[in-house]
Design a protein around this motif. Structure first.
Motif, PDB file in Angstrom:
ATOM      1  N   ASN A 157       0.825  -1.211   0.000  1.00 10.02           N
ATOM      2  CA  ASN A 157       0.000   0.000   0.000  1.00 10.02           C
ATOM      3  C   ASN A 157       0.859   1.260   0.000  1.00 10.02           C
ATOM      4  OD1 ASN A 157      -2.669   1.145   0.064  1.00 10.02           O
ATOM      5  ND2 ASN A 157      -2.229   1.805   2.152  1.00 10.02           N
ATOM      6  N   TYR A 158       1.957   1.223   0.731  1.00 10.60           N
ATOM      7  CA  TYR A 158       2.852   2.380   0.767  1.00 10.60           C
ATOM      8  C   TYR A 158       3.498   2.608  -0.595  1.00 10.60           C
ATOM      9  CZ  TYR A 158       7.162   4.968   1.700  1.00 10.60           C
ATOM     10  OH  TYR A 158       8.197   5.865   1.643  1.00 10.60           O
ATOM     11  N   GLN A 159       3.924   1.552  -1.232  1.00  7.11           N
ATOM     12  CA  GLN A 159       4.605   1.687  -2.514  1.00  7.11           C
ATOM     13  C   GLN A 159       3.651   1.989  -3.666  1.00  7.11           C
ATOM     14  OE1 GLN A 159       6.802  -2.048  -2.697  1.00  7.11           O
ATOM     15  NE2 GLN A 159       8.681  -0.974  -2.167  1.00  7.11           N
ATOM     16  N   ALA A 160       2.384   1.590  -3.547  1.00  9.55           N
ATOM     17  CA  ALA A 160       1.429   1.807  -4.639  1.00  9.55           C
ATOM     18  C   ALA A 160       1.248   3.288  -4.924  1.00  9.55           C
ATOM     19  CB  ALA A 160       0.084   1.167  -4.287  1.00  9.55           C
ATOM     20  N   ASP A 161       1.168   4.104  -3.899  1.00 18.15           N
ATOM     21  CA  ASP A 161       1.017   5.556  -4.072  1.00 18.15           C
ATOM     22  C   ASP A 161       1.353   6.208  -2.736  1.00 18.15           C
ATOM     23  OD1 ASP A 161       0.380   8.160  -4.566  1.00 18.15           O
ATOM     24  OD2 ASP A 161      -1.721   7.809  -5.091  1.00 18.15           O
ATOM     25  N   LYS A 162       2.530   6.812  -2.658  1.00 18.53           N
ATOM     26  CA  LYS A 162       2.991   7.380  -1.387  1.00 18.53           C
ATOM     27  C   LYS A 162       2.205   8.615  -0.981  1.00 18.53           C
ATOM     28  CE  LYS A 162       7.619   5.464  -1.894  1.00 18.53           C
ATOM     29  NZ  LYS A 162       9.073   5.697  -1.932  1.00 18.53           N
ATOM     30  N   ASN A 163       1.385   9.134  -1.894  1.00 16.74           N
ATOM     31  CA  ASN A 163       0.549  10.289  -1.567  1.00 16.74           C
ATOM     32  C   ASN A 163      -0.887   9.890  -1.267  1.00 16.74           C
ATOM     33  OD1 ASN A 163       2.642  12.234  -2.004  1.00 16.74           O
ATOM     34  ND2 ASN A 163       2.344  11.997  -4.213  1.00 16.74           N
ATOM     35  N   ALA A 164      -1.175   8.603  -1.260  1.00 19.89           N
ATOM     36  CA  ALA A 164      -2.533   8.129  -0.987  1.00 19.89           C
ATOM     37  C   ALA A 164      -2.893   8.383   0.473  1.00 19.89           C
ATOM     38  CB  ALA A 164      -2.643   6.643  -1.320  1.00 19.89           C
ATOM     39  N   PRO A 165      -4.187   8.481   0.777  1.00 22.75           N
ATOM     40  CA  PRO A 165      -4.616   8.823   2.137  1.00 22.75           C
ATOM     41  C   PRO A 165      -4.113   7.889   3.230  1.00 22.75           C
ATOM     42  CG  PRO A 165      -6.451   9.052   0.610  1.00 22.75           C
ATOM     43  CD  PRO A 165      -5.331   8.425  -0.156  1.00 22.75           C
ATOM     44  N   ARG A 166      -3.886   6.605   2.911  1.00 26.38           N
ATOM     45  CA  ARG A 166      -3.453   5.671   3.943  1.00 26.38           C
ATOM     46  C   ARG A 166      -2.038   5.132   3.706  1.00 26.38           C
ATOM     47  NH1 ARG A 166      -6.576   7.880   6.393  1.00 26.38           N
ATOM     48  NH2 ARG A 166      -8.393   7.126   7.556  1.00 26.38           N
ATOM     49  N   ALA A 167      -1.269   5.777   2.838  1.00 21.38           N
ATOM     50  CA  ALA A 167       0.108   5.332   2.605  1.00 21.38           C
ATOM     51  C   ALA A 167       0.967   5.544   3.850  1.00 21.38           C
ATOM     52  CB  ALA A 167       0.709   6.075   1.419  1.00 21.38           C
ATOM     53  N   GLY A 168       0.839   6.717   4.500  1.00 24.34           N
ATOM     54  CA  GLY A 168       1.599   6.980   5.722  1.00 24.34           C
ATOM     55  C   GLY A 168       1.229   6.030   6.842  1.00 24.34           C
ATOM     56  N   ASP A 169      -0.054   5.749   6.962  1.00 25.34           N
ATOM     57  CA  ASP A 169      -0.497   4.802   7.988  1.00 25.34           C
ATOM     58  C   ASP A 169       0.150   3.431   7.778  1.00 25.34           C
ATOM     59  OD1 ASP A 169      -2.597   6.915   7.450  1.00 25.34           O
ATOM     60  OD2 ASP A 169      -3.495   6.002   9.241  1.00 25.34           O
ATOM     61  N   SER A 170       0.185   3.001   6.520  1.00 30.91           N
ATOM     62  CA  SER A 170       0.746   1.682   6.230  1.00 30.91           C
ATOM     63  C   SER A 170       2.230   1.623   6.555  1.00 30.91           C
ATOM     64  CB  SER A 170       0.515   1.326   4.759  1.00 30.91           C
ATOM     65  OG  SER A 170      -0.848   1.035   4.521  1.00 30.91           O
ATOM     66  N   LEU A 171       2.959   2.706   6.299  1.00 26.24           N
ATOM     67  CA  LEU A 171       4.387   2.714   6.613  1.00 26.24           C
ATOM     68  C   LEU A 171       4.597   2.618   8.120  1.00 26.24           C
ATOM     69  CD1 LEU A 171       7.270   2.896   5.594  1.00 26.24           C
ATOM     70  CD2 LEU A 171       7.066   5.389   5.625  1.00 26.24           C
ATOM     71  N   LEU A 172       3.774   3.301   8.887  1.00 23.84           N
ATOM     72  CA  LEU A 172       3.902   3.235  10.344  1.00 23.84           C
ATOM     73  C   LEU A 172       3.498   1.856  10.860  1.00 23.84           C
ATOM     74  CD1 LEU A 172       4.709   4.864  12.794  1.00 23.84           C
ATOM     75  CD2 LEU A 172       2.366   5.718  12.961  1.00 23.84           C
ATOM     76  N   TYR A 173       2.450   1.281  10.283  1.00 23.03           N
ATOM     77  CA  TYR A 173       2.061  -0.069  10.687  1.00 23.03           C
ATOM     78  C   TYR A 173       3.088  -1.107  10.232  1.00 23.03           C
ATOM     79  CZ  TYR A 173      -2.527   1.109  12.581  1.00 23.03           C
ATOM     80  OH  TYR A 173      -3.531   1.597  13.373  1.00 23.03           O
ATOM     81  N   LEU A 174       3.780  -0.821   9.151  1.00 24.60           N
ATOM     82  CA  LEU A 174       4.864  -1.712   8.735  1.00 24.60           C
ATOM     83  C   LEU A 174       5.938  -1.762   9.819  1.00 24.60           C
ATOM     84  CD1 LEU A 174       6.293  -3.470   6.632  1.00 24.60           C
ATOM     85  CD2 LEU A 174       7.210  -1.375   5.619  1.00 24.60           C
ATOM     86  N   ALA A 175       6.236  -0.621  10.417  1.00 19.92           N
ATOM     87  CA  ALA A 175       7.194  -0.598  11.527  1.00 19.92           C
ATOM     88  C   ALA A 175       6.682  -1.453  12.692  1.00 19.92           C
ATOM     89  CB  ALA A 175       7.421   0.841  11.987  1.00 19.92           C
ATOM     90  N   GLU A 176       5.381  -1.376  12.974  1.00 16.36           N
ATOM     91  CA  GLU A 176       4.816  -2.186  14.051  1.00 16.36           C
ATOM     92  C   GLU A 176       4.942  -3.681  13.731  1.00 16.36           C
ATOM     93  OE1 GLU A 176       1.015  -1.274  15.586  1.00 16.36           O
ATOM     94  OE2 GLU A 176       1.399   0.871  15.795  1.00 16.36           O
ATOM     95  N   ALA A 177       4.703  -4.038  12.476  1.00 16.43           N
ATOM     96  CA  ALA A 177       4.838  -5.447  12.093  1.00 16.43           C
ATOM     97  C   ALA A 177       6.274  -5.920  12.268  1.00 16.43           C
ATOM     98  CB  ALA A 177       4.381  -5.642  10.641  1.00 16.43           C
ATOM     99  N   MET A 178       7.248  -5.081  11.925  1.00 18.23           N
ATOM    100  CA  MET A 178       8.654  -5.442  12.083  1.00 18.23           C
ATOM    101  C   MET A 178       9.017  -5.568  13.566  1.00 18.23           C
ATOM    102  SD  MET A 178       9.917  -5.882   9.073  1.00 18.23           S
ATOM    103  CE  MET A 178       8.304  -6.619   8.749  1.00 18.23           C
ATOM    104  N   ILE A 179       8.446  -4.704  14.381  1.00 20.34           N
ATOM    105  CA  ILE A 179       8.691  -4.798  15.824  1.00 20.34           C
ATOM    106  C   ILE A 179       8.133  -6.120  16.353  1.00 20.34           C
ATOM    107  CG2 ILE A 179       8.095  -3.800  18.067  1.00 20.34           C
ATOM    108  CD1 ILE A 179       8.147  -1.044  16.720  1.00 20.34           C
ATOM    109  N   ALA A 180       6.932  -6.482  15.888  1.00 22.43           N
ATOM    110  CA  ALA A 180       6.325  -7.747  16.318  1.00 22.43           C
ATOM    111  C   ALA A 180       7.156  -8.943  15.875  1.00 22.43           C
ATOM    112  CB  ALA A 180       4.909  -7.858  15.763  1.00 22.43           C
TER     113      ALA A 180
END
Length: 288
Positions: free
Chosen positions: A225-248
């Motif tokens: 989702n982040y790579q599909a369109d970095k200006n999309a409404p939920r691209a930033g959210d996905s990048l932050l949640y990606l960090a959470e997934a890596m932490i998990a």
């Protein structure tokens, strides 16, 4: 009868001569006499007048010309087939050499560094090398109570069928039915990849996996989702949640990369709507 035979012979000659010229042009492009001398030369004999006494010499000449044309046509056809086969073999060798010498794709080359990134960040590994989803065993059959509870969640019925599919997935996720939400949201993102809700659907699908304790399956959806369109409404959210997934997944290195990229690419979100989540994740890892 001799006159009719001669007419047929002349027709055969004209047909064979036309075929020879066409084949010469294919075998020897630009053939203008520089490549080979024609085997048939000279002006054709004038058509004799119809009479009861046909010259044996004229018929013999016609038959000789026919034989020569047929021989030349066979030779040119063979040359064309040999040349075509040689060209095919050469092309196959070139393709094999190109495939053997093609460099393997670098995992770090799949993601570009956002504009404005500090020079020290350009050398860090890209955040694309996330774990791939692993097959999971088939889930047990849901209980009758769960089936009834899922059926109790109404699916919207509006003029926007795509939005209805997303909204139904959201309702399932919001009610805590994560496997059902995963199935519904997967259907939505695959069926409507260009819908304006697609960025919401991919992000929520990642969250449905993450909330279900499956960070390994969630990470690819956040990254996608982040790579599909970095200006999309939920691209930033996905990048932050990606960090959470890596932490998990106890992958501190990639978690720090994702957090750093989030802070650099989305400073307004980091200081606004997602500030508390961003700061909470920063406190869960120690980044160099």
């Amino acid at each position: 009868m001799p006159a009719a035979a001669q007419d047929d012979s002349q027709a055969r000659i004209r047909k064979l001569e036309a075929e020879v010229r066409a084949l010469q042009r294919k075998v020897f492009p630009g053939g203008d006499g520089r490549y080979f001398e024609p085997e048939i030369s000279g002006q054709p004999a004038a058509r004799p007048s119809v009479s009861t006494t046909t010259s044996t010499t004229a018929v013999t000449d016609i038959l000789a010309r026919l034989d020569a044309l047929e021989t030349q046509l066979q030779r040119l056809t063979a040359q064309y087939e040999v040349g075509g086969n040689a060209m095919r073999l050469l092309e196959e060798r070139i393709e094999a050499l190109e495939a053997a010498n093609a460099p393997a794709p670098s995992p770090a080359a799949t993601t570009s560094t956002p504009a404005g990134t500090a020079s020290t960040a350009t050398t860090r590994p890209a955040a694309t090398s996330t774990p791939t989803p692993t097959p999971t065993p088939a889930a047990a059959q849901p209980s009758a109570e769960r089936v009834a509870a899922v059926q109790a969640i109404a699916k919207p019925q509006t003029d926007d069928a795509a939005d209805d599919e997303y909204s139904y997935g959201f309702r399932l996720w919001d009610a805590g039915f994560f496997p059902e939400a995963q199935q519904q949201l997967t259907l939505f993102v695959e069926r409507y990849p260009s819908h304006w809700r697609a960025t919401y659907g991919r992000n929520l699908l990642g969250r449905a996996y993450l909330d279900d304790g499956k960070p390994n399956d969630a990470a690819p959806w956040f990254l996608r989702n982040y790579q599909a369109d970095k200006n999309a409404p939920r691209a930033g959210d996905s990048l932050l949640y990606l960090a959470e997934a890596m932490i998990a997944l106890d992958d501190t290195k990639r978690a720090c990369i994702a957090l750093a990229e989030f802070g650099e690419t989305y400073p307004a979100l980091a200081a606004g709507r997602l500030q508390s989540q961003y700061e909470r994740n920063l406190g869960r890892v120690t980044c160099s």
